[in-house]
Design a protein around this motif. Structure first.
Motif, PDB file in Angstrom:
ATOM      1  N   LEU A 168       0.590  -1.069  -0.016  1.00 54.03           N
ATOM      2  CA  LEU A 168      -0.155   0.040   0.018  1.00 54.03           C
ATOM      3  C   LEU A 168       0.782   1.188  -0.042  1.00 54.03           C
ATOM      4  N   ALA A 169       1.832   1.263   1.015  1.00 50.64           N
ATOM      5  CA  ALA A 169       2.711   2.547   1.039  1.00 50.64           C
ATOM      6  C   ALA A 169       4.183   2.292   1.474  1.00 50.64           C
ATOM      7  N   PHE A 170       4.878   3.336   1.059  1.00 49.02           N
ATOM      8  CA  PHE A 170       6.381   3.215   1.789  1.00 49.02           C
ATOM      9  C   PHE A 170       6.485   4.322   2.584  1.00 49.02           C
ATOM     10  N   SER A 171       7.574   4.507   3.666  1.00 50.76           N
ATOM     11  CA  SER A 171       7.829   5.783   4.366  1.00 50.76           C
ATOM     12  C   SER A 171       9.265   5.536   4.682  1.00 50.76           C
ATOM     13  N   ALA A 172       9.998   6.700   4.750  1.00 53.08           N
ATOM     14  CA  ALA A 172      11.135   6.860   5.105  1.00 53.08           C
ATOM     15  C   ALA A 172      11.523   6.383   6.446  1.00 53.08           C
ATOM     16  N   ARG A 173      10.636   6.128   7.299  1.00 49.25           N
ATOM     17  CA  ARG A 173      10.627   5.558   8.615  1.00 49.25           C
ATOM     18  C   ARG A 173      10.358   3.978   8.476  1.00 49.25           C
ATOM     19  N   CYS A 174      11.171   3.463   9.388  1.00 46.59           N
ATOM     20  CA  CYS A 174      10.754   1.816   9.360  1.00 46.59           C
ATOM     21  C   CYS A 174       9.977   1.365  10.485  1.00 46.59           C
ATOM     22  N   PHE A 175       8.661   0.961  10.263  1.00 43.15           N
ATOM     23  CA  PHE A 175       7.721   0.548  10.943  1.00 43.15           C
ATOM     24  C   PHE A 175       8.066  -0.546  11.935  1.00 43.15           C
ATOM     25  N   THR A 176       8.961  -1.561  11.382  1.00 41.47           N
ATOM     26  CA  THR A 176       9.254  -2.777  12.050  1.00 41.47           C
ATOM     27  C   THR A 176      10.311  -2.461  13.039  1.00 41.47           C
ATOM     28  N   ALA A 177      11.028  -1.580  12.747  1.00 42.65           N
ATOM     29  CA  ALA A 177      12.136  -1.046  13.944  1.00 42.65           C
ATOM     30  C   ALA A 177      11.361  -0.249  15.089  1.00 42.65           C
ATOM     31  N   ARG A 178      10.724   0.300  14.589  1.00 42.33           N
ATOM     32  CA  ARG A 178       9.794   1.233  15.710  1.00 42.33           C
ATOM     33  C   ARG A 178       9.104   0.306  16.526  1.00 42.33           C
ATOM     34  N   HIS A 179       8.649  -0.664  15.827  1.00 38.07           N
ATOM     35  CA  HIS A 179       7.792  -1.728  16.724  1.00 38.07           C
ATOM     36  C   HIS A 179       8.491  -2.520  17.641  1.00 38.07           C
ATOM     37  N   THR A 202      -6.720  -3.606  14.542  1.00 37.96           N
ATOM     38  CA  THR A 202      -7.443  -2.338  15.275  1.00 37.96           C
ATOM     39  C   THR A 202      -7.537  -2.712  16.699  1.00 37.96           C
ATOM     40  N   ARG A 203      -7.958  -1.461  17.526  1.00 34.73           N
ATOM     41  CA  ARG A 203      -7.979  -1.675  18.878  1.00 34.73           C
ATOM     42  C   ARG A 203      -9.069  -2.732  19.438  1.00 34.73           C
ATOM     43  N   ASP A 204     -10.007  -3.195  18.510  1.00 28.74           N
ATOM     44  CA  ASP A 204     -10.780  -4.108  18.783  1.00 28.74           C
ATOM     45  C   ASP A 204     -10.392  -5.587  18.391  1.00 28.74           C
ATOM     46  N   GLY A 205      -9.157  -5.687  17.864  1.00 29.68           N
ATOM     47  CA  GLY A 205      -8.522  -6.943  17.569  1.00 29.68           C
ATOM     48  C   GLY A 205      -8.504  -7.286  16.177  1.00 29.68           C
ATOM     49  N   ARG A 206      -8.991  -6.527  15.153  1.00 28.99           N
ATOM     50  CA  ARG A 206      -9.232  -7.008  13.973  1.00 28.99           C
ATOM     51  C   ARG A 206      -7.995  -6.693  13.269  1.00 28.99           C
ATOM     52  N   PRO A 207      -7.685  -7.933  12.327  1.00 31.02           N
ATOM     53  CA  PRO A 207      -6.422  -7.574  11.734  1.00 31.02           C
ATOM     54  C   PRO A 207      -6.689  -6.448  10.494  1.00 31.02           C
ATOM     55  N   PHE A 208      -5.777  -5.301  10.379  1.00 31.88           N
ATOM     56  CA  PHE A 208      -6.098  -4.226   9.257  1.00 31.88           C
ATOM     57  C   PHE A 208      -5.043  -3.956   8.492  1.00 31.88           C
ATOM     58  N   LEU A 209      -3.710  -4.020   9.091  1.00 32.81           N
ATOM     59  CA  LEU A 209      -2.629  -3.810   7.980  1.00 32.81           C
ATOM     60  C   LEU A 209      -1.604  -4.662   8.393  1.00 32.81           C
ATOM     61  N   ARG A 210      -0.340  -4.753   7.666  1.00 32.39           N
ATOM     62  CA  ARG A 210       0.865  -5.581   7.900  1.00 32.39           C
ATOM     63  C   ARG A 210       2.047  -4.709   7.723  1.00 32.39           C
ATOM     64  N   ILE A 211       2.956  -4.590   8.959  1.00 35.85           N
ATOM     65  CA  ILE A 211       4.100  -3.753   8.454  1.00 35.85           C
ATOM     66  C   ILE A 211       5.186  -4.794   8.122  1.00 35.85           C
ATOM     67  N   ASN A 212       6.127  -4.307   7.108  1.00 39.06           N
ATOM     68  CA  ASN A 212       7.092  -4.789   6.531  1.00 39.06           C
ATOM     69  C   ASN A 212       8.139  -3.986   6.248  1.00 39.06           C
ATOM     70  N   GLY A 213       9.164  -3.710   7.344  1.00 40.52           N
ATOM     71  CA  GLY A 213      10.054  -2.450   7.197  1.00 40.52           C
ATOM     72  C   GLY A 213       9.481  -1.220   7.116  1.00 40.52           C
ATOM     73  N   ILE A 214       9.885  -0.688   5.860  1.00 42.18           N
ATOM     74  CA  ILE A 214       9.332   0.692   5.703  1.00 42.18           C
ATOM     75  C   ILE A 214       8.048   0.833   4.940  1.00 42.18           C
ATOM     76  N   GLN A 215       7.725  -0.756   4.459  1.00 44.43           N
ATOM     77  CA  GLN A 215       6.420  -0.752   3.628  1.00 44.43           C
ATOM     78  C   GLN A 215       5.302  -1.142   4.602  1.00 44.43           C
ATOM     79  N   THR A 216       4.091  -0.649   4.016  1.00 46.95           N
ATOM     80  CA  THR A 216       2.775  -0.925   4.742  1.00 46.95           C
ATOM     81  C   THR A 216       1.974  -1.873   3.796  1.00 46.95           C
ATOM     82  N   GLN A 217       1.543  -2.924   4.251  1.00 44.01           N
ATOM     83  CA  GLN A 217       0.670  -3.898   3.407  1.00 44.01           C
ATOM     84  C   GLN A 217      -0.569  -4.093   3.796  1.00 44.01           C
ATOM     85  N   SER A 218      -1.453  -4.625   3.268  1.00 45.71           N
ATOM     86  CA  SER A 218      -2.744  -5.046   3.746  1.00 45.71           C
ATOM     87  C   SER A 218      -2.568  -6.293   4.481  1.00 45.71           C
ATOM     88  N   ALA A 219      -3.397  -6.732   5.459  1.00 47.30           N
ATOM     89  CA  ALA A 219      -3.486  -7.488   6.259  1.00 47.30           C
ATOM     90  C   ALA A 219      -4.038  -8.796   5.651  1.00 47.30           C
TER      91      ALA A 219
END
Length: 296
Positions: A168-179, A202-219
């Motif tokens: 879905l998207a890329f970022s200069a930040r790394c989401f896996t590292a931040r996790h 989500t806050r109610d426990g529903r899979p929403f996204l998937r983080i893969n380093g600097i990339q965001t994917q669909s769950a």
């Protein structure tokens, strides 16, 4: 309609990558994309290793395309990209800079899904600069694709992201590292512990996204398997299947059998237990899974 194996989006150990592509050489895929698209810090395979693997798969009868990073951030990234362009294979350009480098090197290129081509005039512009095929943006609905293809003047093949977790998207930040409360430059290569990325709920426990380093994917995994009859009449020439850690071969063979006219029933509960989605193709939220007459 052909099947392509898209670039590996995850960070797998070197032995796993080698085993995966040794098997893929015997799968019913005509095109194989190779290279690091997500993160330059992933060094289990370096540029020379990808080129050597490309030569091996080409000798096995596959059409090989080397994929560029989607987010070029440093001079080192450009040096690696120029090496890919000089390797003698077509290049998948996922950044405008890669288009320029492919032009300078005189090599054909695939206009990748991250170039954001949304109308026929833009597609013609890339075709005039050497694009030999293209991949629509991952969220483009089928109706919009058909309109775009009617607008264009060029006749290059269209390849659609048919199966896999949607990039879905890329970022200069790394989401896996931040996790893991790490900095991007000292990430300890934690991506390698998650061969299909990390789920975000989500806050109610529903899979929403998937983080893969600097990339965001669909769950959920996008699957256009049920839409194959519609894809055949929509101007799609190639189906891209994105590598996953498990059951990629089963999916490839299911798509190939269906294209050959065989009756196939994918074992979704086993092959994709997190669920599948196809909403983008029908102009809905990407997370939706439409079935029945409204879907295909």
């Amino acid at each position: 309609m052909k099947i392509a194996l898209g670039p590996l989006l995850y960070y797998w150990p070197r032995s796993q990558v080698s085993d995966f592509y040794a098997a893929a050489a015997h799968w019913p895929v005509g095109i194989i994309y190779l290279g690091e698209v997500v993160c330059a810090r992933r060094h289990e395979l370096r540029t020379a290793d990808w080129i050597e693997l490309a030569q091996t798969l080409q000798q096995a009868g596959k059409t090989v395309v080397l994929s560029s990073q989607a987010l070029l951030e440093s001079a080192g990234d450009l040096i690696s990209l120029r090496k890919l362009a000089d390797a003698g294979f077509a290049l998948e350009a996922n950044d405008p800079g890669a288009v320029k480098i492919a032009q300078d090197a005189g090599v054909p290129f695939v206009a990748g899904p991250h170039l954001n081509i949304y109308n026929g005039a833009t597609l013609d512009w890339y075709a005039a600069r050497g694009a030999t095929s293209w991949v629509p943006p991952v969220e483009m609905p089928g109706a919009a694709l058909r309109q775009l293809l009617a607008e264009r003047s060029c006749s290059i093949p269209t390849e659609i992201f048919a199966h896999g977790h949607v990039p879905l998207a890329f970022s200069a930040r790394c989401f896996t590292a931040r996790h893991f409360d790490l900095s991007k430059d000292a990430c300890e290569f934690r991506c390698i512990e998650h061969p299909d990325g990390l789920d975000v709920n989500t806050r109610d426990g529903r899979p929403f996204l998937r983080i893969n380093g600097i990339q965001t994917q669909s769950a959920a995994c996008q699957s256009l398997f049920s839409a194959l009859p519609e894809l055949k009449t929509s101007g799609v020439d190639v189906l891209r299947i994105s590598p996953q850690a498990h059951f990629t071969e089963e999916w490839v063979r299911a798509y190939a059998a269906a294209l050959a006219g065989e009756a196939v029933e994918p074992d979704i509960a086993t092959w994709q237990p997190e669920g599948i989605a196809n909403g983008y193709w029908y102009g809905k939220a990407g997370i939706e899974h439409l079935i029945g007459s409204g879907a295909c």
